[in-house]
Motif scaffolding. Structure first.
Motif, PDB file in Angstrom:
ATOM      1  N   PHE A   1       4.848   8.796  -0.972  1.00  9.54           N
ATOM      2  CA  PHE A   1       3.437   8.509  -1.198  1.00  9.54           C
ATOM      3  C   PHE A   1       2.733   8.209   0.121  1.00  9.54           C
ATOM      4  CE2 PHE A   1       5.465   4.308  -1.607  1.00  9.54           C
ATOM      5  CZ  PHE A   1       4.637   3.493  -0.844  1.00  9.54           C
ATOM      6  N   ALA A   2       1.408   8.269   0.056  1.00  3.21           N
ATOM      7  CA  ALA A   2       0.520   7.828   1.122  1.00  3.21           C
ATOM      8  C   ALA A   2      -0.466   6.863   0.498  1.00  3.21           C
ATOM      9  CB  ALA A   2      -0.214   9.008   1.749  1.00  3.21           C
ATOM     10  N   SER A   3      -0.804   5.801   1.234  1.00  3.92           N
ATOM     11  CA  SER A   3      -1.719   4.822   0.663  1.00  3.92           C
ATOM     12  C   SER A   3      -2.293   3.960   1.772  1.00  3.92           C
ATOM     13  CB  SER A   3      -0.984   3.942  -0.359  1.00  3.92           C
ATOM     14  OG  SER A   3      -1.863   3.015  -0.959  1.00  3.92           O
ATOM     15  N   SER A   4      -3.535   3.539   1.588  1.00  2.00           N
ATOM     16  CA  SER A   4      -4.161   2.579   2.492  1.00  2.00           C
ATOM     17  C   SER A   4      -5.434   2.085   1.813  1.00  2.00           C
ATOM     18  CB  SER A   4      -4.430   3.202   3.866  1.00  2.00           C
ATOM     19  OG  SER A   4      -4.847   2.215   4.784  1.00  2.00           O
ATOM     20  N   THR A   5      -6.448   1.753   2.595  1.00  2.00           N
ATOM     21  CA  THR A   5      -7.674   1.188   2.047  1.00  2.00           C
ATOM     22  C   THR A   5      -8.873   2.077   2.344  1.00  2.00           C
ATOM     23  OG1 THR A   5      -8.177  -0.059   4.058  1.00  2.00           O
ATOM     24  CG2 THR A   5      -6.785  -1.144   2.412  1.00  2.00           C
ATOM     25  N   VAL A   6      -9.954   1.805   1.635  1.00  5.65           N
ATOM     26  CA  VAL A   6     -11.189   2.551   1.845  1.00  5.65           C
ATOM     27  C   VAL A   6     -11.692   2.357   3.268  1.00  5.65           C
ATOM     28  CG1 VAL A   6     -13.620   2.693   1.174  1.00  5.65           C
ATOM     29  CG2 VAL A   6     -11.844   2.528  -0.590  1.00  5.65           C
ATOM     30  N   CYS A   7     -11.621   1.127   3.777  1.00  8.82           N
ATOM     31  CA  CYS A   7     -12.125   0.862   5.126  1.00  8.82           C
ATOM     32  C   CYS A   7     -11.195   1.375   6.213  1.00  8.82           C
ATOM     33  CB  CYS A   7     -12.383  -0.626   5.319  1.00  8.82           C
ATOM     34  SG  CYS A   7     -10.885  -1.625   5.450  1.00  8.82           S
ATOM     35  N   ASP A   8     -10.025   1.898   5.815  1.00  9.32           N
ATOM     36  CA  ASP A   8      -9.068   2.531   6.713  1.00  9.32           C
ATOM     37  C   ASP A   8      -8.183   1.530   7.448  1.00  9.32           C
ATOM     38  OD1 ASP A   8      -8.064   5.067   7.359  1.00  9.32           O
ATOM     39  OD2 ASP A   8      -8.963   5.002   9.355  1.00  9.32           O
ATOM     40  N   ALA A   9      -8.248   0.256   7.069  1.00  9.16           N
ATOM     41  CA  ALA A   9      -7.348  -0.748   7.641  1.00  9.16           C
ATOM     42  C   ALA A   9      -6.136  -0.909   6.746  1.00  9.16           C
ATOM     43  CB  ALA A   9      -8.073  -2.084   7.788  1.00  9.16           C
TER      44      ALA A   9
ATOM     45  N   HIS B   1       1.457   0.304   3.222  1.00 11.15           N
ATOM     46  CA  HIS B   1       0.422   1.257   3.593  1.00 11.15           C
ATOM     47  C   HIS B   1       0.915   2.177   4.707  1.00 11.15           C
ATOM     48  CE1 HIS B   1      -3.181  -1.240   1.898  1.00 11.15           C
ATOM     49  NE2 HIS B   1      -2.575  -0.510   0.973  1.00 11.15           N
ATOM     50  N   GLY B   2       0.624   3.443   4.559  1.00 12.52           N
ATOM     51  CA  GLY B   2       0.992   4.444   5.549  1.00 12.52           C
ATOM     52  C   GLY B   2       0.665   5.816   5.008  1.00 12.52           C
ATOM     53  N   TRP B   3       0.665   6.800   5.902  1.00 10.18           N
ATOM     54  CA  TRP B   3       0.288   8.152   5.506  1.00 10.18           C
ATOM     55  C   TRP B   3       1.479   9.014   5.118  1.00 10.18           C
ATOM     56  CZ3 TRP B   3      -3.989   9.960   9.463  1.00 10.18           C
ATOM     57  CH2 TRP B   3      -5.118   9.136   9.315  1.00 10.18           C
TER      58      TRP B   3
ATOM     59  N   LEU C   1       8.880   4.570   5.836  1.00 10.34           N
ATOM     60  CA  LEU C   1       7.629   4.803   6.549  1.00 10.34           C
ATOM     61  C   LEU C   1       7.917   5.544   7.845  1.00 10.34           C
ATOM     62  CD1 LEU C   1       4.478   2.887   7.014  1.00 10.34           C
ATOM     63  CD2 LEU C   1       5.733   3.380   9.110  1.00 10.34           C
ATOM     64  N   LEU C   2       7.270   6.695   8.027  1.00  9.36           N
ATOM     65  CA  LEU C   2       7.398   7.486   9.241  1.00  9.36           C
ATOM     66  C   LEU C   2       6.072   7.542  10.006  1.00  9.36           C
ATOM     67  CD1 LEU C   2       9.622  10.381   7.856  1.00  9.36           C
ATOM     68  CD2 LEU C   2      10.345   8.441   9.262  1.00  9.36           C
ATOM     69  N   LEU C   3       5.030   7.989   9.343  1.00 10.38           N
ATOM     70  CA  LEU C   3       3.701   8.025   9.971  1.00 10.38           C
ATOM     71  C   LEU C   3       2.836   6.953   9.329  1.00 10.38           C
ATOM     72  CD1 LEU C   3       1.528   9.301  11.803  1.00 10.38           C
ATOM     73  CD2 LEU C   3       1.040  10.904   9.931  1.00 10.38           C
ATOM     74  N   SER C   4       2.461   5.959  10.130  1.00 19.68           N
ATOM     75  CA  SER C   4       1.565   4.929   9.616  1.00 19.68           C
ATOM     76  C   SER C   4       0.138   5.473   9.504  1.00 19.68           C
ATOM     77  CB  SER C   4       1.596   3.699  10.528  1.00 19.68           C
ATOM     78  OG  SER C   4       0.590   2.776  10.169  1.00 19.68           O
ATOM     79  N   HIS C   5      -0.380   6.035  10.602  1.00 21.10           N
ATOM     80  CA  HIS C   5      -1.745   6.544  10.606  1.00 21.10           C
ATOM     81  C   HIS C   5      -2.012   7.202  11.951  1.00 21.10           C
ATOM     82  CE1 HIS C   5      -2.022   2.582  12.512  1.00 21.10           C
ATOM     83  NE2 HIS C   5      -3.141   2.974  13.096  1.00 21.10           N
TER      84      HIS C   5
ATOM     85  N   ILE D   1       2.495  15.499   4.670  1.00 24.36           N
ATOM     86  CA  ILE D   1       1.082  15.222   4.431  1.00 24.36           C
ATOM     87  C   ILE D   1       0.268  16.046   5.416  1.00 24.36           C
ATOM     88  CG2 ILE D   1       0.993  13.220   5.992  1.00 24.36           C
ATOM     89  CD1 ILE D   1      -0.986  12.014   3.849  1.00 24.36           C
ATOM     90  N   LEU D   2      -0.881  16.504   4.966  1.00 26.68           N
ATOM     91  CA  LEU D   2      -1.800  17.286   5.786  1.00 26.68           C
ATOM     92  C   LEU D   2      -3.082  16.485   5.993  1.00 26.68           C
ATOM     93  CD1 LEU D   2      -1.205  20.691   4.047  1.00 26.68           C
ATOM     94  CD2 LEU D   2      -0.828  20.290   6.471  1.00 26.68           C
ATOM     95  N   ILE D   3      -3.610  16.549   7.223  1.00 24.04           N
ATOM     96  CA  ILE D   3      -4.818  15.822   7.604  1.00 24.04           C
ATOM     97  C   ILE D   3      -5.793  16.810   8.227  1.00 24.04           C
ATOM     98  CG2 ILE D   3      -5.738  13.901   8.942  1.00 24.04           C
ATOM     99  CD1 ILE D   3      -2.078  13.976   8.908  1.00 24.04           C
TER     100      ILE D   3
END
Length: 684
Positions: free
Chosen positions: A18-26, A32-34, A47-51, A123-125
């Protein structure tokens, strides 16, 4: 922090990642992580990529777009001040802007297929720039390699190796005694510079509130610089494993294709017939309910919990995100909403078959471990929920061939309870009721234990367990009769079984009257091993009324529901204990000790609204359910985890959302009874 929008979002991939974090991006949680990748689906979540820390340079001015919490509560940078909007549908989308520029970021986590290496954990960004002039985007990957429950600390012996290639880097954490997970990050444009640096003391305020470790060090191997003209986009992909030598260069078109594939799989449901991880969509012809926008959102929310488990090579259900695994009881309670109400009968069948195959001593596993280990059988009710859910599946499908295959499991459960099994679970010969007595364990769904002592002692004869036992006997009698009509049936044996089940069901139905408490117009929650009944007002009485076969008379059922409506019902579900009880705890807060004390002592459980609706419809079929679903639907769409339903809520107003941000049976029950709620909510 008061000015920050810390509502959460969640993406998942059908493998447990999964990927998860907050609306404000903190990031406010350890979870939390991507890219939190399930390396042994759905387990070993890492967790591999936090952000990606981002900044944008426009006309010589640098704008820091990231938002981070640091030890002491400091927030830096203040990227949230430039954040103009966030949308969760169709994919998470952030828009930062000033008067002369705009930057849009989107994330998509492609659905995983265990058979296809190219569709694994990734995950793709994408970033898209608009402005009056060219701009420079700088992206710094912030990474780790640790169990998703724990934090990472900088140490001299911990290194992150990186191999830089053409528009990609391969990364791997290393210590003298350990080698981490290889993964790679690639991009469609830009120049990368190696510049390894540790970022110390990221702070997670949600963990602080939960009384847990709240500080982490994360590493950045370097940064990417991208020159963007107005209208330009850059795509990035983070993926577990080493890159394939023949893979084509990444392009923004790859991002768009991934989005289209997700939309085809989810947003055209139920009309499309697209292959998924486990089956093709097999939903009935769309109805008004199926075409409802909010119902479609609920379907997509439910889809996040159905995942593939490698150790059993079949489907399972994640109980909740972020931290729960797949549990037998939760899976079986959620299955009617996640799979039967949505027509995903192959998933339902696969789940029932998997759990049935693992039946031991009459018990169904409450948890599956990783490959090579044994399942956990610490539940008195998982086996009974398996029978109840099998019955619902058979009613929906008339799959009598499957009944014939699973009937030996039904017999095994029956024999286990009759002969006695683990934890001193047995049938009391005097009244035919299920009883158990074993120190230091909690075998019902109220299962919190502190220092070896159950917080909610329920040994003896719990009311909902015996209601499940009655329903199981009724199912078994019906199934024996059904199998009599099959070619080659052993008529004498099946007739004897049918008659035995019927007699026992009649005995249990009579004995269920032991639970009636006329003084309170409610059921005793349990009869203790010393035969002393427990008069506490708990929702287990409602559970007992909600099953397919109900052994209680109508007058008692109506009385119980009226009491539950006054004492337990809230806008978000049922309290686990009435407020007037001296042991009631109205707020779920503090460290794990305090939270466990509150877990089943007044905390509201949102999934219990489903049993309440079923029971109410049975005993008050001409009266509308006394539940306004609007607060729940607003929570689903606008609060906590956007597009999902929290596990629990405080028992006291304003009923703050607590626990896991997305819970399978909470979503499942709303799917199951959405049409019964009489409202269609926002978006209709």
């Amino acid at each position: 922090m008061d000015n920050l929008d810390t509502r959460e979002w969640l993406l998942s991939n059908g493998l447990g990642s999964f990927a998860s974090s907050t609306v404000c991006d903190a990031r406010t949680r350890t979870y939390h992580g991507w890219l939190i990748a399930a390396l042994d689906p759905p387990s070993q979540r890492t967790l591999l990529l936090s952000h990606l820390d981002a900044s944008l340079e426009v006309a010589g001015q640098i704008f820091a777009l990231s938002t981070n919490f640091w030890t002491g509560g400091k927030v830096d940078p203040l990227g949230y001040q430039l954040l103009r909007s966030f949308e969760i549908e169709p994919i998470p989308t952030w828009v930062w802007s000033e008067s002369n520029w705009q930057l849009v970021r989107q994330l998509v986590m492609p659905y995983g297929r265990i058979k296809e290496e190219e569709s694994g954990n990734r995950i793709l960004i994408q970033y898209r720039y608009e402005g009056d002039t060219a701009a420079t985007l700088r992206l710094r990957p912030v990474i780790g390699d640790r169990n998703f429950h724990h934090q990472q600390s900088a140490a001299s012996e911990l290194h992150f190796s990186q191999l830089v290639g053409q528009q990609q880097i391969c990364l791997q954490a290393m210590r003298p005694d350990w080698t981490g997970t290889p993964w790679h990050l690639r991009w469609s444009a830009g120049d990368y510079k190696q510049e390894g640096v540790w970022y110390w003391h990221y702070y997670y305020p949600e963990e602080k509130q939960r009384g847990l470790a709240d500080t982490e060090d994360l590493y950045s191997p370097g940064y990417l610089t991208v020159r963007l003209q107005p209208g330009d986009a850059i795509a990035l992909e983070a993926k577990v494993g080493l890159p394939h030598p023949d893979q084509p260069d990444l392009s923004p078109l790859d991002f768009q294709q991934a989005v289209q594939t997700q939309e085809q799989r989810l947003y055209q449901w139920p009309s499309c017939q697209v292959e998924t991880l486990l089956e093709s969509s097999n939903l009935p012809t769309p109805t008004d309910k199926g075409q409802s926008p909010i119902f479609q959102q609920l379907l997509r929310a439910g889809d996040q919990f159905i995942v593939y488990r490698a150790s059993i090579a079949g489907p399972t259900v994640i109980a909740g995100y972020h931290w729960f695994n797949d549990w037998g009881r939760d899976t079986l309670i959620a299955l009617p909403g996640l799979a039967l109400a949505t027509g995903r009968y192959a998933v339902a069948k696969g789940l029932l078959e998997t759990f049935g195959r693992s039946c031991r001593n009459g018990l169904i596993p409450n948890a599956f471990p990783d490959a090579g280990a044994q399942p956990f059988y610490n539940s008195i009710d998982a086996a009974l929920w398996w029978i109840e859910t099998l019955g619902l599946y058979l009613e929906a499908t008339q799959d009598w061939e499957f009944l014939a295959q699973q009937y030996p499991v039904v017999r095994q459960i029956y024999k286990g309870f009759m002969a006695g099994t683990d934890y001193n679970i047995r049938i009391d010969a005097a009244d035919g009721l299920v009883t158990w007595d074993f120190p230091g364990v909690a075998l019902t769904w109220m299962d919190a234990v502190i220092d070896g002592q159950p917080v909610t002692p329920r040994c003896g004869k719990p009311v909902e367990i015996n209601a499940l036992w009655y329903s199981a006997l009724c199912w078994a009698s019906r199934w024996a009769q059904q199998l009599l009509s099959e070619p080659g049936a052993n008529s004498r044996w099946l007739s004897n079984q049918r008659d035995r089940y019927t007699r026992q069901a009649q005995q249990v139905k009579a004995s269920l009257q032991k639970f009636w408490n006329p003084g309170r117009g409610y059921f005793y929650d349990r009869i203790a091993p010393d035969d002393v009944p427990d008069p506490k007002i708990r929702p287990n009485a409602v559970l007992a009324l909600s099953l397919y076969h109900c052994g209680f008379p109508a007058a008692q059922g109506r009385s119980v529901l009226k009491v539950a409506s006054r004492r337990l019902l809230t806008p978000y579900g049922l309290r686990s204990l009435e407020r007037d009880d001296p042991e009631y705890v109205g707020t779920y807060a503090g460290n794990s000790h305090y939270r466990d004390r509150a877990y089943h002592q007044g905390t509201v459980w949102s999934w219990l609204i489903g049993p309440f609706i079923r029971a109410w419809s049975r005993f008050y079929d001409s009266e509308p359910v006394p539940f306004d679903c609007q607060p729940m639907l607003e929570h689903f769409q606008q609060q906590a985890c956007l597009g999902s339903i929290s596990e629990i809520f405080d028992g006291d107003p304003p009923y703050a959302a607590q626990g896991a941000i997305a819970q399978a049976w909470s979503v499942a029950e709303l799917i199951r009874h959405y049409q019964d709620l009489g409202r269609q909510g926002k978006g209709e």
